[in-house]
Design a protein around this motif. Structure first.
Motif, PDB file in Angstrom:
ATOM      1  N   ASP A  42      21.957  -3.013  -2.697  1.00  0.00           N
ATOM      2  CA  ASP A  42      21.935  -1.607  -3.097  1.00  0.00           C
ATOM      3  C   ASP A  42      21.550  -0.722  -1.908  1.00  0.00           C
ATOM      4  O   ASP A  42      22.169   0.314  -1.663  1.00  0.00           O
ATOM      5  CB  ASP A  42      20.960  -1.411  -4.257  1.00  0.00           C
ATOM      6  N   ARG A  50      24.417  -0.667   0.623  1.00  0.00           N
ATOM      7  CA  ARG A  50      25.501   0.206   0.132  1.00  0.00           C
ATOM      8  C   ARG A  50      25.130   1.674   0.248  1.00  0.00           C
ATOM      9  O   ARG A  50      25.979   2.511   0.572  1.00  0.00           O
ATOM     10  CB  ARG A  50      25.871  -0.173  -1.297  1.00  0.00           C
ATOM     11  N   ARG A  67      27.248   4.321   2.372  1.00  0.00           N
ATOM     12  CA  ARG A  67      27.723   5.597   1.793  1.00  0.00           C
ATOM     13  C   ARG A  67      27.302   6.776   2.665  1.00  0.00           C
ATOM     14  O   ARG A  67      28.088   7.683   2.930  1.00  0.00           O
ATOM     15  CB  ARG A  67      27.157   5.797   0.381  1.00  0.00           C
ATOM     16  N   LEU A 102      30.645  -5.246   4.204  1.00  0.00           N
ATOM     17  CA  LEU A 102      30.810  -4.317   3.077  1.00  0.00           C
ATOM     18  C   LEU A 102      31.840  -3.238   3.399  1.00  0.00           C
ATOM     19  O   LEU A 102      32.442  -2.654   2.503  1.00  0.00           O
ATOM     20  CB  LEU A 102      29.469  -3.689   2.704  1.00  0.00           C
ATOM     21  N   ASP A 103      32.046  -2.998   4.687  1.00  0.00           N
ATOM     22  CA  ASP A 103      32.997  -1.988   5.159  1.00  0.00           C
ATOM     23  C   ASP A 103      34.397  -2.559   5.378  1.00  0.00           C
ATOM     24  O   ASP A 103      35.292  -1.855   5.818  1.00  0.00           O
ATOM     25  CB  ASP A 103      32.462  -1.379   6.462  1.00  0.00           C
TER      26      ASP A 103
END
Length: 139
Positions: A69, A72, A76, A105-106
């Motif tokens: 979390d 992320r 963001r 994650l990207d």
């Protein structure tokens, strides 16, 4: 007189696959302000917005869901153009693993994450086999 160095030109700044920039550093280092810091160890908190996750030295985050979390959130913010940084005690193992996780994650394939962060950030980033395994399991 101080010179304001562009974020992208500061030491420790890496460019993620999407083009967003994120800085890695040691917590104790004096650094120019960021907009958000993800702190991966105990130590002084910066004057700017930050979040701390429990991540023992040489290990992986204690709470996987909280760590994902937080990562992320950092991603963001970086995509929104904020100056985002990752920091741990030495700026290498946990910070390198977090930067590699952001790259995964990207969109970077997990099997390329360690080589990418060692080329882009520090040659000895991601210090342990379990940190490498944690990255492979992100995908």
């Amino acid at each position: 007189m101080s010179v304001d160095v562009a974020w992208s030109e500061q030491p420790g700044v890496v460019v993620l696959p999407s083009g967003a920039s994120v800085r890695g550093r040691r917590i104790a280092d004096v650094a120019s302000p960021a907009d958000f810091a993800l702190l991966l160890a105990g130590g002084p908190a910066p004057a700017w917005a930050h979040r701390r996750i429990r991540w023992p030295d040489f290990w992986v985050p204690l709470d996987r869901a909280d760590a994902l979390d937080a990562l992320r959130e950092a991603l963001r913010r970086a995509h929104a153009g904020e100056r985002v940084e990752m920091a741990c005690r030495g700026g290498q193992g946990r910070t390198g693993t977090a930067l590699a996780a952001l790259a995964v994650l990207d969109g970077l394939p997990a099997e390329r994450a360690v080589d990418w962060v060692r080329t882009s950030y520090r040659p000895r980033a991601v210090e342990t086999p379990w940190q490498r395994r944690w990255l492979r399991r992100l995908a």
